[in-house]
Design an enzyme around this catalytic site. Sequence first.
Site: not given
Ligand code: ZN
Length: 210
Positions: A42, A44, A46, A98, A101
């Site tokens: 992803c 993302d 993090r 994750h 999400c």
């Molecule tokens: Zn995500």
Amino acid sequence: MKSYEKLLLENKAWALEKVQEDPDFFRRLANLQTPEFLWIGCSDSRVPANEITGTQPGEIFVHRNVANMVVHTDLNLLTVLDYAVTHLKVQHIIVCGHYGCGGVKAAMTHHNMGIINKWLRNIKDVYRFHRELVDAVTDEEAKTDLMVELNVREQVMNLAKTSIIQKAWKSDNRPNLHGWVYGLKDGIIKPVCEMPARTPLDDIYEYDDL
Ligand code: ZN
């Protein structure tokens, strides 16, 4: 100092540190890229692939998009996949989602997000395939987390449905496919599924003349 200038400064410090540890570090990497893994994760911020797996530059070939999707009309994904499988000859492909999400959460709502709808629609399909299982969970967080796991499984399946993977399975007996989910709360990756090379698929997805 502007925020982005700090990034450039940090980069200089990092490069210096690498050379101090290993004077040949960049020379070696500049000449050769032989990663064993393709990571589909992803976007993302993090969930940084190298950092959470303790891997160095050169070890993982990375593709990231919203909610770690394998969409068969995505030329970007297909190019990365073909290059990694056919040319870099990776041994393993990891689809890593994750928990929590945002892409999966958004897909489970009715919010109109404009052009983003077209991407999230692929996650709505995952919900439709597993509606009974997902609807049996009442807690919202647990429901998202179950959807994250089911989505990873479906994306691993989507990899296996491609002629790129089937061809490499037939000729080289690789790559093995893995579905993982990273926990934002504890930093731990949980393996949720695995498809070793040559795992039989639903017959309708299998190609001949590979
Ligand atoms: Zn995500």
